[in-house]
Scaffold this active site. Structure first.
Site, short mmCIF file in Angstrom:
data_model
loop_
_atom_site.label_atom_id
_atom_site.label_comp_id
_atom_site.label_asym_id
_atom_site.label_seq_id
_atom_site.Cartn_x
_atom_site.Cartn_y
_atom_site.Cartn_z
N ARG A 146 0.79 -1.14 -0.19
CA ARG A 146 0.04 0.01 -0.01
C ARG A 146 0.80 1.45 0.12
O ARG A 146 0.49 2.43 -0.27
CB ARG A 146 -1.00 -0.13 1.30
CG ARG A 146 -2.14 0.76 1.18
CD ARG A 146 -3.13 0.93 1.79
NE ARG A 146 -3.07 0.25 3.05
CZ ARG A 146 -2.59 0.63 4.15
NH1 ARG A 146 -2.03 1.62 4.49
NH2 ARG A 146 -2.64 -0.24 5.17
N TYR A 180 -17.36 13.73 -17.06
CA TYR A 180 -17.67 12.59 -16.81
C TYR A 180 -18.75 12.43 -15.89
O TYR A 180 -18.54 13.10 -14.78
CB TYR A 180 -16.43 11.63 -16.65
CG TYR A 180 -17.05 10.19 -16.31
CD1 TYR A 180 -17.24 9.44 -16.92
CD2 TYR A 180 -16.49 9.63 -14.71
CE1 TYR A 180 -17.66 7.96 -16.65
CE2 TYR A 180 -16.83 8.49 -14.26
CZ TYR A 180 -17.53 7.44 -15.34
OH TYR A 180 -17.70 6.44 -15.10
N ASP A 196 -8.60 16.74 -16.80
CA ASP A 196 -8.86 15.41 -16.96
C ASP A 196 -8.65 15.35 -18.48
O ASP A 196 -9.48 15.66 -19.61
CB ASP A 196 -10.64 15.00 -17.02
CG ASP A 196 -10.60 13.50 -17.09
OD1 ASP A 196 -9.91 12.66 -17.79
OD2 ASP A 196 -11.70 12.90 -16.29
N LYS A 240 -9.18 3.54 -19.78
CA LYS A 240 -9.32 3.99 -21.26
C LYS A 240 -8.32 3.73 -22.21
O LYS A 240 -7.96 2.62 -22.59
CB LYS A 240 -10.00 5.39 -21.34
CG LYS A 240 -11.07 5.49 -20.02
CD LYS A 240 -12.21 4.67 -19.99
CE LYS A 240 -13.26 4.78 -18.94
NZ LYS A 240 -13.60 6.20 -18.18
C1 PLP Z 1 -14.30 6.75 -16.96
C2 PLP Z 1 -13.59 8.10 -16.88
C3 PLP Z 1 -13.32 8.39 -15.57
C4 PLP Z 1 -13.37 7.59 -14.51
O1 PLP Z 1 -12.50 6.56 -14.53
P1 PLP Z 1 -12.60 5.11 -13.99
O2 PLP Z 1 -11.27 4.57 -14.20
O3 PLP Z 1 -13.80 4.50 -14.73
O4 PLP Z 1 -12.59 5.24 -12.50
C5 PLP Z 1 -12.86 9.95 -15.22
N1 PLP Z 1 -12.80 10.82 -16.31
C6 PLP Z 1 -13.26 10.40 -17.79
C7 PLP Z 1 -13.13 11.49 -18.86
C8 PLP Z 1 -13.69 9.12 -17.88
O5 PLP Z 1 -14.02 8.89 -18.99
#
Ligand code: PLP
Length: 405
Positions: free
Chosen positions: A76, A130, A195, A220
């Protein structure tokens, strides 16, 4: 055992291109280890025969949040496999450091907790975000308070207790773009978090446009194959230290297997992004010329995401695709399509969704590596199904209580 110090210095050759960095960054220690492929260290704990020495190292971590020097202590705290992914992502984003988390939402939560711990609980955020990021802020689950603002209104929305400005560009799901240089200027001394999940460092490096923190849902494009959940924040070392302390205390660590897969994913990120973006640009061009489509959203920046509003029933498109997978998430080598109003942004209140430009007729598609002609045949047949369908888009596909993914 993989005993690399996670603090090994990055390579000094600043002339290397992103394509080269994607293949080599994070792997600087492998030659000394006598291996070619990055090892996967699944240990949860490590032998600590020198307790006095460990006490001093743990005190240093508690005081500063700097990565432990020497062998790991407990998973951790740190892990050498995950640290390679962190070093590589920092290189690609052009930041001093990066800190990995169990998911994109765990990464965002850690940033909010770190700012809150500094007494700065107010967040200014630009919609759309998101769906779950919107929900996390709107609900105040972590004790934060949000002011929603258009990019031009951000300076006026700042307060003495504002700890963060948050924006996505291109934004999920409308792909609307924000001028980052202008936005960063309006933030003044308040750190801007961008983001960068949709653009990836291949298309945009927010640090170069004034962002202090760059967030990724590594689930992603960084992973790229739909088989690993992860998140990361790329930032300077000072912010990274605060985030490591939060991660240690709250436990949202990335699993080492995920770290292994993400490092592997980064090596093909530039070629995947280029190929998938070329496919997406062609699909966007064909959709824009199609009378069954009312509106197409495709970023000036490019990228592999396309959003479009259909004249007919969007649910019929989802139900009719055969090659394309009807599923939430994005960034995989295969093509996915989903209806944000029903799934990814379902958790955002309907009026907030619409005010953010998320129409009930909007579909969001993540274009993969398939041949464009095969994708278009599938989409063309699905659009024919939507045009022939009498029912409108008002009917919800899932109950309102199902949270977004
Ligand atoms: C999917 C997504 C998130 C969240 O990510 P997770 O890995 O599903 O927790 C945050 N920002 C964007 C733009 C996303 O597409």
């Amino acid at each position: 055992m993989d005993t690399t110090s996670p603090a090994s210095p990055p390579p000094s050759d600043a002339r290397r291109s992103l394509t080269t960095e994607a293949v080599h960054a994070g792997r600087e220690d492998l030659t000394a280890l006598g291996v070619h492929a990055a090892p996967l260290d699944l240990s949860t704990t490590y032998p600590s025969p020198d307790s006095r020495g460990e006490a001093a190292r743990l005190d240093a971590f508690a005081a500063t949040g700097a990565q432990l020097s020497g062998p790991p202590v407990y998973a951790r705290l740190d892990n050498p496999t995950t640290a390679r992914f962190e070093r590589a992502l920092a290189r690609l984003e052009g930041t001093e450091s990066a800190v990995a988390f169990a998911s994109g939402m765990a990464a965002l939560s850690a940033v909010l907790l770190a700012r809150g711990a500094a007494g700065l609980r107010h967040v200014v955020a630009v919609r759309p975000l998101y769906g779950c990021s919107d929900h996390l802020l709107e609900s105040g689950l972590l004790g934060t308070e949000v002011s929603w603002a258009e990019p031009e209104e951000v300076a006026a929305a700042l307060r003495p207790d504002t700890g963060l400005v948050l924006a996505e560009t291109p934004a999920n799901p409308t792909l609307v773009e924000t001028d980052l240089d202008a936005l960063a200027e309006r933030c003044g001394d308040v750190p801007l978090l961008v983001d960068n999940t949709f653009a990836t460092p291949v298309l945009q490096r927010p640090r170069e446009h004034g962002a202090a923190l760059v967030l990724h849902s590594a689930t992603k494009y960084l992973g790229g194959h739909g088989d690993v959940l992860g998140g990361a924040v790329a930032c300077d070392e000072e912010q990274a230290r605060a985030l490591r302390q939060i991660r240690f205390a709250t436990g949202g660590v990335l699993h080492p297997l995920a770290g292994y897969l993400l490092l592997r994913g980064l090596s093909t990120l530039p070629v995947r992004m280029r190929a998938q973006s070329a496919g997406a640009a062609e699909i966007a061009r064909r959709l824009a010329a199609d009378p069954r489509v009312a509106r197409v959203h495709y970023p000036r920046l490019g990228g592999a995401m396309v959003a479009f509003e259909v004249e007919g029933d969007p649910h019929a498109v989802i139900g009719a695709v055969r090659l394309i997978t009807p599923a939430v998430s994005l960034g995989s080598v295969d093509t996915l399509i989903q209806h944000p109003g029903s799934i990814s942004h379902r958790i955002v209140a309907a009026e907030d969704r619409r005010a953010a430009g998320i129409s009930d007729r909007l579909l969001r598609m993540s274009v993969g590596l398939e041949d464009v002609e095969d994708l278009w045949r599938d989409l063309d047949a699905a659009l024919a199904a939507s045009a022939g369908s009498a029912s409108g888009p008002e009917r919800p596909a899932v109950p309102a209580t199902v949270p977004a993914h």
